[in-house]
Design an enzyme around this catalytic site. Sequence first.
Site, PDB file in Angstrom:
ATOM      1  CE  LYS A 175      24.414  19.280   8.136  1.00  0.00           C
ATOM      2  NZ  LYS A 175      23.063  18.621   7.202  1.00  0.00           N
ATOM      3  N   GLY A 228      22.156  26.843  -0.069  1.00  0.00           N
ATOM      4  CA  GLY A 228      20.851  25.509   0.626  1.00  0.00           C
ATOM      5  C   GLY A 228      19.733  27.068   0.533  1.00  0.00           C
ATOM      6  CB  THR A 232      18.675  27.532   6.234  1.00  0.00           C
ATOM      7  OG1 THR A 232      17.495  26.917   5.565  1.00  0.00           O
ATOM      8  CG2 THR A 232      20.074  26.330   7.041  1.00  0.00           C
ATOM      9  CD  GLU A 250      24.501  29.351  -4.796  1.00  0.00           C
ATOM     10  OE1 GLU A 250      22.894  30.579  -5.054  1.00  0.00           O
ATOM     11  OE2 GLU A 250      24.119  28.485  -4.821  1.00  0.00           O
ATOM     12  CB  CYS A 284      19.924  27.877  -6.708  1.00  0.00           C
ATOM     13  SG  CYS A 284      21.835  27.473  -7.641  1.00  0.00           S
ATOM     14  CD  GLU A 386      14.510  28.442  -4.787  1.00  0.00           C
ATOM     15  OE1 GLU A 386      14.629  28.406  -3.273  1.00  0.00           O
ATOM     16  OE2 GLU A 386      15.182  28.394  -5.758  1.00  0.00           O
TER      17      GLU A 386
HETATM   18  O1  TXE Z   1      17.549  23.532   2.764  1.00  0.00           O
HETATM   19  P1  TXE Z   1      18.133  23.733   4.037  1.00  0.00           P
HETATM   20  P2  TXE Z   1      16.318  22.276   2.534  1.00  0.00           P
HETATM   21  C1  TXE Z   1      16.136  25.719  -1.395  1.00  0.00           C
HETATM   22  C2  TXE Z   1      14.885  24.879  -1.992  1.00  0.00           C
HETATM   23  C3  TXE Z   1      14.122  23.683  -0.697  1.00  0.00           C
HETATM   24  C4  TXE Z   1      14.203  25.193   0.752  1.00  0.00           C
HETATM   25  C5  TXE Z   1      14.721  24.081   2.028  1.00  0.00           C
HETATM   26  O2  TXE Z   1      13.836  26.271  -1.953  1.00  0.00           O
HETATM   27  O3  TXE Z   1      13.184  23.886  -1.117  1.00  0.00           O
HETATM   28  O4  TXE Z   1      15.432  25.469   0.028  1.00  0.00           O
HETATM   29  O5  TXE Z   1      15.451  22.813   1.266  1.00  0.00           O
HETATM   30  C6  TXE Z   1      21.619  22.547   6.334  1.00  0.00           C
HETATM   31  N1  TXE Z   1      22.379  25.391  10.425  1.00  0.00           N
HETATM   32  N2  TXE Z   1      16.963  25.333  -1.334  1.00  0.00           N
HETATM   33  O6  TXE Z   1      15.125  22.015   3.933  1.00  0.00           O
HETATM   34  O7  TXE Z   1      17.623  23.495   5.699  1.00  0.00           O
HETATM   35  C7  TXE Z   1      20.712  21.569   5.866  1.00  0.00           C
HETATM   36  O8  TXE Z   1      20.937  20.145   7.032  1.00  0.00           O
HETATM   37  C8  TXE Z   1      23.239  24.893   9.870  1.00  0.00           C
HETATM   38  C9  TXE Z   1      17.804  25.543  -2.421  1.00  0.00           C
HETATM   39  O9  TXE Z   1      16.740  21.158   1.956  1.00  0.00           O
HETATM   40  O10 TXE Z   1      18.255  25.421   3.549  1.00  0.00           O
HETATM   41  C10 TXE Z   1      21.943  21.780   4.931  1.00  0.00           C
HETATM   42  O11 TXE Z   1      22.927  20.381   4.595  1.00  0.00           O
HETATM   43  N3  TXE Z   1      22.696  24.016   8.724  1.00  0.00           N
HETATM   44  C11 TXE Z   1      18.876  25.612  -2.533  1.00  0.00           C
HETATM   45  C12 TXE Z   1      21.627  22.631   4.173  1.00  0.00           C
HETATM   46  O12 TXE Z   1      22.204  23.369   5.212  1.00  0.00           O
HETATM   47  C13 TXE Z   1      22.043  24.296   9.420  1.00  0.00           C
HETATM   48  C14 TXE Z   1      20.045  24.125  -2.490  1.00  0.00           C
HETATM   49  C15 TXE Z   1      20.632  23.357   3.199  1.00  0.00           C
HETATM   50  O13 TXE Z   1      19.604  23.049   3.853  1.00  0.00           O
HETATM   51  C16 TXE Z   1      20.419  24.021   9.390  1.00  0.00           C
HETATM   52  C17 TXE Z   1      19.225  23.455  -1.326  1.00  0.00           C
HETATM   53  C18 TXE Z   1      21.273  25.642  10.600  1.00  0.00           C
HETATM   54  N4  TXE Z   1      20.051  25.959  11.266  1.00  0.00           N
HETATM   55  C19 TXE Z   1      17.822  23.725  -0.894  1.00  0.00           C
HETATM   56  N5  TXE Z   1      19.313  24.378   8.958  1.00  0.00           N
HETATM   57  C20 TXE Z   1      20.369  25.962  -3.611  1.00  0.00           C
HETATM   58  N6  TXE Z   1      20.576  27.421  -3.643  1.00  0.00           N
HETATM   59  O14 TXE Z   1      20.739  25.515  -4.118  1.00  0.00           O
HETATM   60  C21 TXE Z   1      19.680  23.873   7.713  1.00  0.00           C
HETATM   61  N7  TXE Z   1      21.133  23.281   7.572  1.00  0.00           N
END
Ligand code: TXE
Length: 483
Positions: A175, A228, A232, A250, A284, A386
């Site tokens: 996904k 992510g 989340t 991660e 990240c 962050e």
């Molecule tokens: O990420 P999400 P977002 C951090 C960064 C950013 C914050 C939020 O600070 O501002 O996270 O970003 C899926 N069940 N990073 O909101 O939501 C979603 O569809 C299952 C750090 O964009 O965490 C996507 O595919 N899946 C980071 C993925 O999770 C779910 C990189 C990441 O989205 C879900 C990005 C759920 N309940 C953001 N909710 C890094 N570590 O590199 C969302 N998703």
Amino acid sequence: MSVKTLNNYINGTLCEPASKQYLNNIEPATGQVYSRLANSDAKDIDHAVDAAETAFPAWSTLPAEQRSRWLQRLADAIADNHESLAQAESKDTGKPIQLARNVDIQRAVDNLRFFAHAATQFSSESHATDSRTINYTLRQALGPVACISPWNLPLYLLTWKIAPALAAGNTVVAKPSEITPYTAYLLAQLCVDIDFPPGVLNIVHGTGKQAGAALTSHPKIKAISFTGGTQTGTAIQQAVLGQHKKISLELGGKNPFIVFAACDFEQAVTTACRSAFSNQGQICLCGSRIYVEHKIYEEFVAAMLAKMAQLKIGDPQDPTVDFGALVSAQHLAKVQSYLELAKSEGGTLLTSHKTLNLSDRCQHGYYLKPTLITGLDSRCRSNQEEIFGPVATVQSFSSQSEVLKLANDSPYGLAASIWTQNINQAHQLATDIEAGIVWVNCWLTRDLRTPFGGMKASGMGREGGFEAMRFFTEMKNVCIQYK
Ligand code: TXE
């Protein structure tokens, strides 16, 4: 301009979502909708998991050599389409085309090739207990697994997950982020082109709350590999509590970048700039808390501002641009809100770009100047949370013990970069610092065999090399006694 439709890839076929509903996908450089992606729900997830379950027996028992060859074929297909994929990644994320070419797409090829080799190199242990007893440990594929990836390095991180999962003999439902689905869709097209075995890899688009949540809680999904946000990651852990799935998380980082006076000054400044602002600060691993020994603090900040002035900000399609757009309007607003917060916390905002001077095409894009913040206390929110944008704080320190305390004063523990010519100091700090990854006199130098991931709020488990292969397998110990 025609709007492209990005459909799901299930059981070897590109298909519409069950609901026939789509979401808009926006080009961050312009703020314009340019494609629409499947808004999948639990029905599509069921369909994909069923396909993965059906494909599992044949894929998991295929000789490793043949699984390896499939991964190489997929890598070849990406390599053959390197330029069009780089253009797509740049358009979808707002990142400079040069970065998409040299980092994102190249790394997607490397990930697949690396784990194609790992498939044929992976081995397990045996223990000769005494003269008539031997233990050996099997590492068996799990079944259908979920790979959930974010928007900052879309194809790079998607392949970083699916490659070890497939190499170890699992089938996958992936996904990708709903904010950057384009290269995952193009990867699906390549799978169709090369007749990748149906059901082995399935890619379902849609929101995290709907498609992502249905995937992680699906009873037939045996493991979840997630990259992510920390929130989340926590939500996923809670949602699958009691389901006994393997989980690898991660998550975010707030990484210290520590500079001692006895360092290669020029190299440290150049790398601090790269570390804070690569991909518009949306990695990240970015060094977002810069600590500089007080003797060189003023000189260092001035040198960094001079380096920042050399960053060319503009249309990501321009091959001379170093710094593009942030990924979305919402994310831009979030990062801007942190700049306001930092001011209210007593910080001083420093930037080298007075204006942005954008072309007409980019007038409505999501741009923000790279910014340094000085004068903040380490406990304030700007230093604890962050931000994930082109923003880094800079603080001075007087001693090794002080900077260690500052560096560890964070809920996160992903990466750290230490700049010193004193080898004892480097080893001492590397041992004591709370981070899963420590770089000394470098940043983002990667060897794909090494464990990758963080501690504290930065995650759970490690990716990379055989650690990833171990995550995607179940261990079974067999003890044999013979006469
Ligand atoms: O990420 P999400 P977002 C951090 C960064 C950013 C914050 C939020 O600070 O501002 O996270 O970003 C899926 N069940 N990073 O909101 O939501 C979603 O569809 C299952 C750090 O964009 O965490 C996507 O595919 N899946 C980071 C993925 O999770 C779910 C990189 C990441 O989205 C879900 C990005 C759920 N309940 C953001 N909710 C890094 N570590 O590199 C969302 N998703």
